[in-house]
Design a protein around this motif. Structure first.
Motif, PDB file in Angstrom:
ATOM      1  N   HIS A 175       0.844  -1.202   0.000  1.00 53.06           N
ATOM      2  CA  HIS A 175       0.000   0.000   0.000  1.00 53.06           C
ATOM      3  C   HIS A 175       0.881   1.254   0.000  1.00 53.06           C
ATOM      4  O   HIS A 175       1.882   1.315   0.688  1.00 53.06           O
ATOM      5  N   TRP A 379      -8.646  -5.052  -0.643  1.00 57.63           N
ATOM      6  CA  TRP A 379      -7.865  -4.052   0.114  1.00 57.63           C
ATOM      7  C   TRP A 379      -8.608  -3.673   1.369  1.00 57.63           C
ATOM      8  O   TRP A 379      -9.819  -3.787   1.418  1.00 57.63           O
ATOM      9  N   THR A 380      -7.942  -3.205   2.394  1.00 59.82           N
ATOM     10  CA  THR A 380      -6.515  -3.229   2.668  1.00 59.82           C
ATOM     11  C   THR A 380      -6.342  -4.178   3.855  1.00 59.82           C
ATOM     12  O   THR A 380      -6.903  -3.922   4.924  1.00 59.82           O
ATOM     13  N   MET A 381      -5.601  -5.245   3.660  1.00 62.94           N
ATOM     14  CA  MET A 381      -5.545  -6.358   4.598  1.00 62.94           C
ATOM     15  C   MET A 381      -4.313  -6.229   5.502  1.00 62.94           C
ATOM     16  O   MET A 381      -3.192  -6.462   5.055  1.00 62.94           O
ATOM     17  N   ASP A 382      -4.536  -5.877   6.748  1.00 65.80           N
ATOM     18  CA  ASP A 382      -3.417  -5.692   7.684  1.00 65.80           C
ATOM     19  C   ASP A 382      -3.480  -6.612   8.896  1.00 65.80           C
ATOM     20  O   ASP A 382      -2.476  -6.823   9.576  1.00 65.80           O
ATOM     21  N   ILE A 387      -6.279 -11.811   7.283  1.00 71.57           N
ATOM     22  CA  ILE A 387      -5.461 -12.285   6.162  1.00 71.57           C
ATOM     23  C   ILE A 387      -5.569 -13.798   6.037  1.00 71.57           C
ATOM     24  O   ILE A 387      -5.811 -14.346   4.955  1.00 71.57           O
ATOM     25  N   PHE A 399      -3.817  -9.197  -2.407  1.00 75.76           N
ATOM     26  CA  PHE A 399      -4.253  -8.315  -1.325  1.00 75.76           C
ATOM     27  C   PHE A 399      -3.368  -7.080  -1.327  1.00 75.76           C
ATOM     28  O   PHE A 399      -2.147  -7.195  -1.449  1.00 75.76           O
ATOM     29  N   THR A 401      -1.854  -4.365   1.109  1.00 78.15           N
ATOM     30  CA  THR A 401      -1.574  -4.393   2.548  1.00 78.15           C
ATOM     31  C   THR A 401      -0.528  -3.345   2.929  1.00 78.15           C
ATOM     32  O   THR A 401       0.319  -2.971   2.110  1.00 78.15           O
ATOM     33  N   ASN A 402      -0.613  -2.911   4.156  1.00 75.83           N
ATOM     34  CA  ASN A 402       0.446  -2.046   4.699  1.00 75.83           C
ATOM     35  C   ASN A 402       1.604  -2.863   5.243  1.00 75.83           C
ATOM     36  O   ASN A 402       2.633  -2.294   5.622  1.00 75.83           O
ATOM     37  N   LEU A 407       2.039 -10.351   5.135  1.00 79.10           N
ATOM     38  CA  LEU A 407       1.252 -11.084   4.141  1.00 79.10           C
ATOM     39  C   LEU A 407       2.112 -12.125   3.434  1.00 79.10           C
ATOM     40  O   LEU A 407       1.670 -13.264   3.213  1.00 79.10           O
TER      41      LEU A 407
END
Lengths: 418, 205
Positions: A175, A379-382, A387, A399, A401-402, A407
């Motif tokens: 991200h 989005w957005t999978m943190d 996950i 995905f 992700t930050n 991930l």
């Protein structure tokens, strides 16, 4: 008098109520030249042999039981779920053994340290040198240093199986160029430096945000306004669209000192200097749709001359962007990623549909999208729990992700992927 | 700065001593009365920035000026309430075209603000302390070599604080030194101004 003193104390409290700065993270200095000049680079086959899920005999306290080991270009990477850390090491073969040195880094905190790993001839080195077998049983043995610890601690990993994968492929999308938590990485969000660093974090793709300047030049920037969260420089305040590229270049820097990159410069650098295979342009400014599509064409032409395989997706996150895209004379010249409803996805002939994860697994719609030949990025999978659930119960193709390191560690070490 | 602080301290000490001797020049609130008052203050200002203001220099401190106006309601209590506004020049910088190759023209940059805040103050003898809560209309102006002037304004949360010691001129007027502090913590701006303050109680009831 008491009230007076109370007011004085309150004033003092207010005047000191500033947010404390994050301490800068200092990466260990590693002499990569010393190791690469004294070892032989691994072949692509040898790297594939090393890639895999490893269990830790030593070092579990810091990095957990299981990690993913994966080569990314010239770098040996390790991704851990526990402490969410990535390792970056360089090295190669020495006769029938191998040696690698580098550093490790926890992405959610300031922890970092050095790492050195060896493959002994008797612990898989001979087979690796000969290109025999699938690498299962190969042992990486060495040590890591930790902050505050005087002595290195032992680290021993053994490969137990190949990395989990997915038939349709899977994109680990960093991200804002590689992860919004970039203040911990020493690289600013949406900077070229972070995009080039993203693959070290485990990302295979990156999402970047695009705004237009007052003179209509697309730049990579997330917010509609300049704020201390994103930039250093006292005089650029308010909307980014109020300022020309020259003013931005002259009077402001991103929080870690980088230039605000133009979209074209950033994409050219990604093509030339990274292994990123997909870039998602999260377009924010309908005024510069034509310019973005023109840049896409130029960058893809450049990539073709370099024989570089890369997919740059033109993102449509809002109805305003959708309308601007549909009216553009350059419509259809770039693959589209659409975040809107299915009718808009089909009308724009998007190759990717990108729903937010809070809409759930949406398995039937995802299956329908796959039947229509479209990928689905979520989005957005943190959160690790989400996950894991979306990886195992869903059928997504990527995905955003930050935490690409997290991930990557979860994706490559999962046992029950679809 | 040290001299100014010393002067303020001397004024306070002399006033307290004068009060003890029965002198009536120090401001004493008229008990059992409410009042409306206007005060203005102004002076030079030193501004401290958390970060460099441009990538072109390492400068973080600038001279500017501060002017503050308040209208306050004094109920029959030690606490008074009102509105604070004014003008503050945080910084101004000039660059030649050689300083900024990317622009290739001279530029003057100015950062100034107009505070708009709820003011709360307390008095004890001639000493008065004030807190301003609210924000600032922060304005940045670019004046380019080709005579183009470009201003942008945003509203930014911030606080201010003033401490003053007032001497009576007559029944309604008083004057005294003041230290004025502006803090825009999100922007990393702290400004301190030694000022001269004048106060007029224009209505008493």
């Amino acid at each position: 008098m008491k009230t007076f003193l109370f007011l004085l104390a309150a004033v003092t409290l207010v005047m000191n109520a500033c947010v404390s700065e994050l301490a800068p993270v200092i990466y260990p200095t590693i002499d990569f030249e010393a190791i690469t000049s004294t070892t032989t680079p691994l072949t692509i086959e040898q790297r594939a042999q090393m890639n895999g899920i490893y269990i830790l005999q030593e070092g579990r306290n810091s990095f957990g039981d299981t990690v993913a080991v994966r080569w990314d270009g010239e770098a040996l990477s390790i991704y851990t779920v526990k402490s969410v850390s990535f390792f970056y090491a360089r090295g190669g073969m020495r006769a029938d053994s191998a040696r690698f040195i580098g550093y490790w880094r926890a992405v959610q905190g300031p922890e970092t340290g050095e790492v050195s790993l060896n493959i002994l001839a008797s612990e898989g080195g001979k087979d690796l040198a000969a290109g025999k077998g699938n690498g299962v049983g190969l042992v990486l043995r060495g040590e890591v240093t930790s902050p505050g610890s005087q002595r290195p601690t032992a680290m021993v990993l053994t490969k137990i199986k190949a990395l989990a994968n997915r038939t349709r492929g899977f994109e680990i999308i960093g991200h804002r160029g590689g992860g919004r938590n970039s203040e911990r990485l020493g690289k600013s969000e949406n900077s070229t430096e972070l995009m080039l660093f993203a693959s070290q974090l485990g990302a295979t793709a990156c999402e970047i945000d695009v705004y237009g300047t007052s003179d209509g030049i697309p730049v990579v920037f997330h917010d509609p306004t300049f704020t201390p969260r994103t930039v250093r420089g006292a005089y650029l305040i308010g909307d980014i669209s109020n300022y020309s590229l020259k003013q931005i270049r002259g009077f402001v820097r991103l929080v870690n000192g980088e230039q605000v990159p133009t979209l074209e410069d950033a994409l050219m650098d990604v093509v030339d200097k990274s292994s990123i295979r997909t870039v998602w342009l999260d377009n924010k400014d309908p005024r510069v749709v034509d310019e973005i599509l023109a840049i896409h064409q130029r960058v893809m032409d450049h990539a073709a001359t370099k024989r570089r395989s890369i997919r740059i997706l033109f993102g449509i996150p809002t109805v305003e962007l959708y309308d601007a895209y549909m009216k553009s004379p350059l419509k259809g010249t770039a693959p589209v990623l659409c975040e809107l409803d299915l009718a808009s996805v089909r009308a724009s002939n998007a190759v990717v549909w990108a729903p937010r994860f809070t809409d759930g697994l949406q398995s039937e719609i995802v299956e329908q999208m796959h039947k229509e030949g479209r990928d689905v990025y979520c989005w957005t999978m943190d959160d690790p729990a989400f996950i894991v659930r979306f990886l195992t119960e869903g059928d997504f193709d990527g995905f955003c992700t930050n935490y690409p390191t997290l991930l990557a560690a979860l994706f490559y070490t999962r046992k029950d992927l679809k | 700065m040290k001299r100014i602080l010393l002067m303020i301290a001397l004024c306070i000490i002399s006033n307290v001593a004068a009060k003890a001797a029965g002198d009536t020049t120090a401001v004493v609130r008229h008990v059992q009365q409410s009042a409306l008052e206007i005060s203005i203050s102004g002076g030079p200002q030193r501004t401290f920035f958390r970060d460099v203001t441009t990538p072109l220099t390492d400068q973080r401190q600038f001279w500017g000026l501060s002017a503050t106006g308040k209208i306050m309601w004094h109920p029959d209590h030690i606490l008074s309430v009102g509105v604070l506004t004014g003008y503050t020049l945080f910084s101004t910088e000039s660059f030649t075209k050689d300083d900024i190759p990317v622009l290739n023209e001279p530029f003057q940059l100015t950062l100034e603000a107009v505070p708009l805040q709820l003011a709360l103050s307390m008095q004890s003898g001639g000493f008065e302390i004030n807190v301003g809560l609210g924000g600032y209309f922060l304005s940045s102006t670019f004046t380019g070599g080709n005579a183009v002037r470009q201003a942008n304004t945003i509203f930014e949360i911030g606080v201010s604080a003033q401490a003053s010691y007032m001497f009576s001129i007559d029944d309604a007027f008083s004057i005294g030194p003041e230290v004025n502090v502006h803090l825009l913590s999100n922007r990393g701006i702290l400004a301190v101004a030694p000022c001269l303050r004048a106060k007029w109680e224009f209505l008493r009831y």
